[in-house]
Design an enzyme around this catalytic site. Structure first.
Site, PDB file in Angstrom:
ATOM      1  N   GLY A  57       0.826  -1.202   0.000  1.00  0.00           N
ATOM      2  CA  GLY A  57       0.000   0.000   0.000  1.00  0.00           C
ATOM      3  C   GLY A  57       0.855   1.245   0.000  1.00  0.00           C
ATOM      4  O   GLY A  57       2.064   1.180   0.277  1.00  0.00           O
ATOM      5  N   CYS A  84       5.426  -6.011   1.649  1.00  0.00           N
ATOM      6  CA  CYS A  84       5.761  -4.584   1.603  1.00  0.00           C
ATOM      7  C   CYS A  84       5.101  -3.839   2.775  1.00  0.00           C
ATOM      8  O   CYS A  84       5.519  -3.995   3.911  1.00  0.00           O
ATOM      9  CB  CYS A  84       5.386  -4.002   0.255  1.00  0.00           C
ATOM     10  SG  CYS A  84       6.256  -2.455  -0.136  1.00  0.00           S
ATOM     11  N   TYR A  85       4.042  -3.055   2.541  1.00  0.00           N
ATOM     12  CA  TYR A  85       3.377  -2.389   3.655  1.00  0.00           C
ATOM     13  C   TYR A  85       2.904  -3.407   4.680  1.00  0.00           C
ATOM     14  O   TYR A  85       2.941  -3.159   5.890  1.00  0.00           O
ATOM     15  CB  TYR A  85       2.182  -1.563   3.163  1.00  0.00           C
ATOM     16  CG  TYR A  85       1.449  -0.858   4.292  1.00  0.00           C
ATOM     17  CD1 TYR A  85       1.901   0.361   4.777  1.00  0.00           C
ATOM     18  CD2 TYR A  85       0.321  -1.436   4.879  1.00  0.00           C
ATOM     19  CE1 TYR A  85       1.246   0.997   5.835  1.00  0.00           C
ATOM     20  CE2 TYR A  85      -0.336  -0.812   5.931  1.00  0.00           C
ATOM     21  CZ  TYR A  85       0.128   0.407   6.407  1.00  0.00           C
ATOM     22  OH  TYR A  85      -0.498   1.018   7.451  1.00  0.00           O
ATOM     23  N   GLU A 177       4.225 -10.903  -6.319  1.00  0.00           N
ATOM     24  CA  GLU A 177       3.100 -11.043  -7.256  1.00  0.00           C
ATOM     25  C   GLU A 177       3.383 -10.478  -8.640  1.00  0.00           C
ATOM     26  O   GLU A 177       2.685 -10.820  -9.604  1.00  0.00           O
ATOM     27  CB  GLU A 177       1.843 -10.387  -6.678  1.00  0.00           C
ATOM     28  CG  GLU A 177       1.893  -8.873  -6.571  1.00  0.00           C
ATOM     29  CD  GLU A 177       2.505  -8.344  -5.282  1.00  0.00           C
ATOM     30  OE1 GLU A 177       2.206  -7.209  -4.890  1.00  0.00           O
ATOM     31  OE2 GLU A 177       3.297  -9.092  -4.660  1.00  0.00           O
ATOM     32  N   LYS A 374      -8.135  -9.934 -17.841  1.00  0.00           N
ATOM     33  CA  LYS A 374      -8.546 -10.274 -19.202  1.00  0.00           C
ATOM     34  C   LYS A 374      -8.195 -11.714 -19.573  1.00  0.00           C
ATOM     35  O   LYS A 374      -9.023 -12.433 -20.151  1.00  0.00           O
ATOM     36  CB  LYS A 374      -7.894  -9.304 -20.186  1.00  0.00           C
ATOM     37  CG  LYS A 374      -8.253  -9.542 -21.646  1.00  0.00           C
ATOM     38  CD  LYS A 374      -9.645  -9.051 -21.979  1.00  0.00           C
ATOM     39  CE  LYS A 374      -9.674  -7.541 -21.970  1.00  0.00           C
ATOM     40  NZ  LYS A 374     -10.994  -7.018 -22.410  1.00  0.00           N
TER      41      LYS A 374
END
Length: 518
Positions: A57, A84-85, A177, A374
């Site tokens: 974030g 991370c955050y 990710e 998609k």
């Protein structure tokens, strides 16, 4: 909810990549779902998750209004992965120290692995692997009970873990990710399989079965209309909904005057004739073009088009009787760029079918693809039996050519762009590159340039060509098209389209640019 399968919950703290975490876990055939970081503890427990992921974030944990969770979440006995955050938040909550990094770390970094068990089992040739960093804070002091399991030149604690005391917590300073973290999928699989004990039983067929049941539960015996554009997103949404409720569904196609050449005819042929769906065709081109007259701002274009779409769907719904629901093929990239999805993510631009919808819309939305990318939608389309020419259509913006005609939208300028788009499409297909590219299209610029034709001076339009490669539309790189192909496209556009004397090629990536120009 998807019962019968193991589930990983992702708590969203506002990262643009949150959905990628869920997607990577789903690629490992484990069901993953995103909740806001503020979800009540009871809600989280109701899902019976086998693991929790705390996303990245934009905030810093020491900010006054930093998004926080209850420390009780870390005491549930459920394995936790902080990214991370999420890593910084765990550190902050459990008594460690987070501070601004002396040197911020963005982009690729070489991760030195200090513990090759658990998360890093089988990761990296030798002792290192390439990862993607994006942080301005760092761990100055780990909480009691944690130990570092990997580091970089700039981050002494690039990964850490705690085991014991009823807690099984792992934290990563980098983003596993994203595609730039070379072995990110392996790291996430290690967490999901080895740490959480999940079994790989979830498939797109499972998603389809669940979505069908959710639509039936939501709709009951009510009639439904679907906003059909002919693109893969709305097509899959329509067929999925039809599988759920059959003839309760009526598809509505609106010709808004800013479509590509032959679009309306193709939709009628495919859906009314081939797929046998109830289809109503509305020619509203004059209405849309009148509303767009002299409108230059792309945000205004999007909102005008969104409002008129809904007005037409609501008017058509009245003709069909009492209709309460509208199906849309909204995807996650549309949502994350328009509004905060599950947490405090930043708005990039308004999509006509998300932020462009009127606040007092009478129809309730059904968006069965809202959390998919998609390429996942294409897999779902294959599962539902859609033809390849629908499944593999390149993305086309909901506001159509209105946002590829930069500046004022007129019939003359639309005609120029339609012809240019057709040439790009023909040449890309002839070169065998259509499926390799995420998108390839033309943009009509709001400028004229001087040229020479037949020994005479011209002052005419400029067409830009945009072609990109991407996995999911969240990031994209400009396509290195063969020079001879670009040459053919340029020559044909200038020779065949009256009013164009210059063609340029866009070599910008996303980020910092977006795929569409507006």
């Amino acid at each position: 909810m998807e019962f019968g399968h193991d589930r990983i919950l992702v708590l969203d703290f506002g990262s643009q990549y949150t959905q990628l975490i869920a997607r990577r876990i789903r690629e490992a055939r484990v069901y993953s779902q995103i909740l806001p970081y503020s979800a009540p503890l009871a809600t989280i427990l109701a899902y019976r998750p086998k693991g929790l992921v705390l996303s990245g974030g934009p905030a810093s944990v020491y900010e006054r209004r930093a998004p926080l969770i209850s420390e009780r979440l870390l005491d549930l006995g459920i394995p936790v992965l902080g990214i991370c955050y999420g890593m910084q938040l765990v550190t902050h909550l459990l008594g460690g120290e987070v501070a601004k990094a002396i040197r911020r770390e963005y982009g690729r970094a070489e991760l030195i692995i200090d513990d090759r068990t658990d998360l890093f089992n089988g990761v990296g040739e030798g002792l290192s692997t390439t990862v993607w960093m994006s942080h301005g804070d760092r761990i100055e002091r780990m909480p009691k009970g944690f130990r570092s399991i990997a580091h970089t030149a700039n981050s002494p604690v690039a990964a850490m873990k705690m085991e014991g005391g009823g807690r099984k917590i792992y934290c990563l300073q980098f983003h596993p990710e994203v595609a730039h973290t070379v072995e990110g999928p392996r790291i996430l699989r290690n967490f999901v399989y080895d740490v959480c004990g999940c079994k790989p039983t979830w498939t797109m067929r499972s998603y389809a079965d669940t979505a069908v049941q959710q639509i039936r539960d939501q709709v009951g015996k009510e009639k439904v209309i679907c906003a059909l554009s002919g693109g893969v997103d709305s097509s899959v949404a329509a067929v999925l909904t039809h599988r759920a409720i059959g003839n309760q569904l009526t598809c509505v196609f609106v010709d808004n005057g800013v479509l590509r050449a032959g679009e309306g005819e193709q939709v009628q042929k495919t859906f009314a004739s081939h797929l046998k769906l109830n289809l109503r065709f509305l020619d509203r081109s004059a209405q849309f073009l009148a509303a767009l007259e002299n409108v230059v701002d792309p945000e205004r274009k999007r909102k005008i088009i969104g409002r008129l779409f809904i007005n037409n769907f609501e008017a058509e719904a009245k003709k069909l009787g009492t209709i309460k629901f509208l199906v849309q093929g909204t995807l996650y990239p549309d949502v994350i760029e328009s509004v905060s999805f599950k947490g405090p993510s930043a708005t990039i631009k308004t999509h006509h079918n998300v932020g462009g919808l009127p606040a007092r819309m009478k129809l309730k939305l059904i968006e069965p693809l809202r959390e998919l990318f998609k390429d996942e939608v294409r897999v779902l389309g294959k599962e539902l039996g859609l033809p390849d020419d629908i499944i593999w259509r390149q993305p086309f913006p909901g506001p159509g050519l209105a946002i590829r005609v930069l500046g004022a939208v007129t019939e003359e300028r639309l005609a120029i762009l339609r012809d240019a788009e057709a040439i790009v499409d023909q040449e890309i297909r002839a070169a065998g590159l259509y499926r390799e590219l995420w998108q390839a299209f033309a943009v009509l610029l709001p400028i004229r340039t001087v040229g020479v034709m037949g020994d005479q001076r011209t002052y005419e339009h400029v067409v830009a060509i945009r072609a990109v490669t991407s996995l999911d539309g969240m990031t994209a790189d400009w396509a290195r098209l063969p020079p001879e192909l670009l040459g053919r496209i340029s020559t044909r556009i200038i020779n065949e389209i009256k009013g164009v004397n210059r063609v340029v090629y866009d070599i910008s990536s996303k980020p910092p640019s977006t795929i569409e120009w507006e």
